[in-house]
Design a protein around this motif. Structure first.
Motif, mmCIF file in Angstrom:
data_model
loop_
_atom_site.group_PDB
_atom_site.id
_atom_site.type_symbol
_atom_site.label_atom_id
_atom_site.label_comp_id
_atom_site.label_asym_id
_atom_site.label_seq_id
_atom_site.Cartn_x
_atom_site.Cartn_y
_atom_site.Cartn_z
ATOM 1 N N SER A 14 0.824 -1.205 0.000
ATOM 2 C CA SER A 14 0.000 0.000 0.000
ATOM 3 C C SER A 14 0.863 1.262 0.000
ATOM 4 C CB SER A 14 -0.855 0.050 1.268
ATOM 5 O OG SER A 14 -1.617 -1.102 1.379
ATOM 6 N N SER A 36 -6.511 -1.409 -10.371
ATOM 7 C CA SER A 36 -7.299 -2.568 -9.917
ATOM 8 C C SER A 36 -7.830 -2.365 -8.496
ATOM 9 C CB SER A 36 -6.475 -3.862 -10.007
ATOM 10 O OG SER A 36 -5.418 -3.835 -9.085
ATOM 11 N N GLY A 37 -7.088 -1.617 -7.668
ATOM 12 C CA GLY A 37 -7.528 -1.366 -6.294
ATOM 13 C C GLY A 37 -8.857 -0.609 -6.254
ATOM 14 N N TYR A 40 -11.749 -3.003 -6.072
ATOM 15 C CA TYR A 40 -11.954 -3.563 -4.730
ATOM 16 C C TYR A 40 -12.536 -2.497 -3.794
ATOM 17 C CZ TYR A 40 -9.477 -7.686 -6.236
ATOM 18 O OH TYR A 40 -9.126 -8.834 -6.911
ATOM 19 N N ARG A 41 -12.065 -1.266 -3.964
ATOM 20 C CA ARG A 41 -12.562 -0.182 -3.117
ATOM 21 C C ARG A 41 -14.039 0.106 -3.418
ATOM 22 N NH1 ARG A 41 -8.978 3.214 -0.416
ATOM 23 N NH2 ARG A 41 -6.826 2.506 -0.556
ATOM 24 N N VAL A 105 -11.405 -2.628 3.110
ATOM 25 C CA VAL A 105 -11.193 -3.191 1.771
ATOM 26 C C VAL A 105 -10.477 -4.546 1.760
ATOM 27 C CG1 VAL A 105 -9.093 -1.812 1.299
ATOM 28 C CG2 VAL A 105 -10.477 -2.617 -0.589
ATOM 29 N N SER A 106 -9.519 -4.742 2.661
ATOM 30 C CA SER A 106 -8.784 -6.007 2.627
ATOM 31 C C SER A 106 -9.680 -7.197 2.958
ATOM 32 C CB SER A 106 -7.587 -5.961 3.570
ATOM 33 O OG SER A 106 -6.637 -5.065 3.066
ATOM 34 N N ALA A 109 -11.437 -7.851 -0.242
ATOM 35 C CA ALA A 109 -10.515 -8.334 -1.277
ATOM 36 C C ALA A 109 -10.026 -9.755 -1.032
ATOM 37 C CB ALA A 109 -9.327 -7.378 -1.390
ATOM 38 N N ARG A 115 -12.647 -11.784 -5.841
ATOM 39 C CA ARG A 115 -11.441 -11.745 -6.671
ATOM 40 C C ARG A 115 -11.725 -12.254 -8.087
ATOM 41 N NH1 ARG A 115 -7.681 -9.733 -3.677
ATOM 42 N NH2 ARG A 115 -6.302 -9.700 -5.466
ATOM 43 N N GLY A 135 -1.637 -2.970 -8.806
ATOM 44 C CA GLY A 135 -2.411 -3.709 -7.805
ATOM 45 C C GLY A 135 -1.524 -4.533 -6.886
ATOM 46 N N ARG A 136 -2.026 -5.710 -6.521
ATOM 47 C CA ARG A 136 -1.279 -6.577 -5.608
ATOM 48 C C ARG A 136 -0.915 -7.921 -6.252
ATOM 49 N NH1 ARG A 136 -2.688 -2.506 -3.718
ATOM 50 N NH2 ARG A 136 -2.764 -1.809 -1.565
ATOM 51 N N ILE A 138 -1.256 -8.465 -9.914
ATOM 52 C CA ILE A 138 -1.399 -8.325 -11.373
ATOM 53 C C ILE A 138 -0.384 -9.232 -12.092
ATOM 54 C CG2 ILE A 138 -1.531 -6.678 -13.306
ATOM 55 C CD1 ILE A 138 -3.651 -6.335 -10.974
ATOM 56 N N ARG A 163 0.584 8.793 2.223
ATOM 57 C CA ARG A 163 -0.870 8.606 2.284
ATOM 58 C C ARG A 163 -1.502 9.649 3.218
ATOM 59 N NH1 ARG A 163 -4.765 4.844 0.332
ATOM 60 N NH2 ARG A 163 -3.151 4.602 -1.244
ATOM 61 N N ARG A 186 -3.402 -3.548 6.465
ATOM 62 C CA ARG A 186 -3.700 -3.936 5.088
ATOM 63 C C ARG A 186 -2.572 -4.764 4.492
ATOM 64 N NH1 ARG A 186 -5.143 -0.137 0.766
ATOM 65 N NH2 ARG A 186 -4.194 1.587 1.883
ATOM 66 N N ARG A 193 -3.530 -13.488 2.881
ATOM 67 C CA ARG A 193 -4.797 -14.123 2.496
ATOM 68 C C ARG A 193 -4.513 -15.381 1.675
ATOM 69 N NH1 ARG A 193 -5.623 -9.196 -1.217
ATOM 70 N NH2 ARG A 193 -4.451 -9.853 -3.017
HETATM 71 O O1 DC Z 1 -4.137 -0.059 -4.376
HETATM 72 P P1 DC Z 1 -5.143 0.268 -3.286
HETATM 73 O O2 DC Z 1 -4.523 0.646 -1.988
HETATM 74 O O3 DC Z 1 -6.147 1.262 -3.747
HETATM 75 O O4 DC Z 1 -5.929 -1.112 -3.041
HETATM 76 C C1 DC Z 1 -6.929 -1.218 -2.081
HETATM 77 C C2 DC Z 1 -7.001 -2.634 -1.558
HETATM 78 O O5 DC Z 1 -7.479 -3.505 -2.590
HETATM 79 C C3 DC Z 1 -5.708 -3.244 -1.058
HETATM 80 O O6 DC Z 1 -5.515 -3.054 0.318
HETATM 81 C C4 DC Z 1 -5.869 -4.708 -1.358
HETATM 82 C C5 DC Z 1 -6.854 -4.763 -2.495
HETATM 83 N N1 DC Z 1 -6.264 -5.117 -3.782
HETATM 84 C C6 DC Z 1 -6.055 -6.442 -4.036
HETATM 85 O O7 DC Z 1 -6.295 -7.284 -3.174
HETATM 86 N N2 DC Z 1 -5.594 -6.824 -5.252
HETATM 87 C C7 DC Z 1 -5.323 -5.924 -6.204
HETATM 88 N N3 DC Z 1 -4.881 -6.324 -7.396
HETATM 89 C C8 DC Z 1 -5.507 -4.546 -5.931
HETATM 90 C C9 DC Z 1 -5.964 -4.174 -4.690
#
Ligand code: DC
Length: 239
Positions: A14, A36-37, A40-41, A105-106, A109, A115, A135-136, A138, A163, A186, A193
């Motif tokens: 993050s 991509s976040g 999820y948001r 959000v987590s 997600a 997902r 993202g996380r 990708i 932030r 987060r 996960r």
């Molecule tokens: O990038 P961000 O902080 O806006 O993402 C918000 C949340 O979304 C992050 O804490 C985890 C989830 N996320 C995810 O699990 N997989 C992704 N590809 C993008 C975000």
């Protein structure tokens, strides 16, 4: 040397500055940028405002699953050139960036059906390649065959301060400690996960930007792009 349009996957913890970097790269290459976040948001915001998340953060997974297919998340660029997130046609860009959404959000997600739903939408954006997505997962799960994968890191304090300043500029009243705690939580949930946790893909190149300017980051990227893909990010000098 590869030629033609490519997919650039940018993952990381993050607040590592992924989206600022990804947006500049996309603009400089004439590519599409996808956050991509934001999906999820937006789903989290939907769940929160429609009673699928209680005050303690527990998610009513069974009932959320029944309505998830009715959720539409889309993006629009406004007159200032900023990307806005729309939830079922309504602009929720400001609402999805609040700490309330960040705190929940987590939990959303980590749900496997969420997902799959998001991944389906993300993959549909890559029909013509020419895509920068951050993202996380990708590079590991969404586009494991992406031509270029970058894993971004920065020290925890630097990330929390970035932030915190962002939220302050938007007029939010959260303290630095609250922001830092949210970031730690987060990062922990995202990387622990079961489904597609945040992890560095073996073939990803690491970028630690703790003490780098954006110009230096782009310079770093061009050293990879130019020889391998015959691509160069040109920074817009007016920005
Ligand atoms: O990038 P961000 O902080 O806006 O993402 C918000 C949340 O979304 C992050 O804490 C985890 C989830 N996320 C995810 O699990 N997989 C992704 N590809 C993008 C975000």
């Amino acid at each position: 040397m590869a030629s033609g349009k490519i997919i650039i996957a940018i993952d990381g913890y993050s607040s590592t500055g992924k989206s600022t970097f990804a947006k500049l790269v996309a603009k400089g290459l004439g590519y599409i940028y996808a956050d991509s976040g934001a999906l999820y948001r937006a789903i989290t915001y939907f769940a929160y405002t429609n009673g699928f998340i209680d005050e303690k953060g527990n998610v009513d997974k069974e009932n959320l699953q029944k309505v998830i297919m009715n959720i539409t998340v889309s993006f629009r660029t406004n007159k200032k050139g900023e990307s806005r997130t729309l939830l079922n046609g309504t602009d929720v860009e400001r609402q999805i960036r609040t700490l309330t959404v960040s705190n929940n959000v987590s939990r959303i997600a980590e749900i496997p059906y969420v997902r799959s739903f998001v991944n389906m939408q993300l993959r549909s954006m890559a029909v013509d390649k020419g895509l920068v997505m951050d993202g996380r997962d990708i590079g590991t799960a969404v586009f494991p065959n992406a031509e270029l994968k970058i894993f971004m890191t920065a020290s925890e304090q630097v990330r929390a301060m970035r932030r915190f300043k962002e939220l302050q500029e938007k007029g939010e009243k959260d303290t630095f400690e609250q922001v830092l705690e949210n970031l730690r939580k987060r990062d922990y949930i995202d990387s622990h996960r079961e489904t597609d946790p945040l992890t560095r893909s073996k073939d990803a190149i690491e970028l630690d930007n703790s003490s780098m300017t954006m110009e230096e980051e782009i310079e770093w990227l061009n050293k990879i792009l130019l020889p391998n893909f015959n691509l160069k990010v040109e920074l817009d000098k007016e920005e």
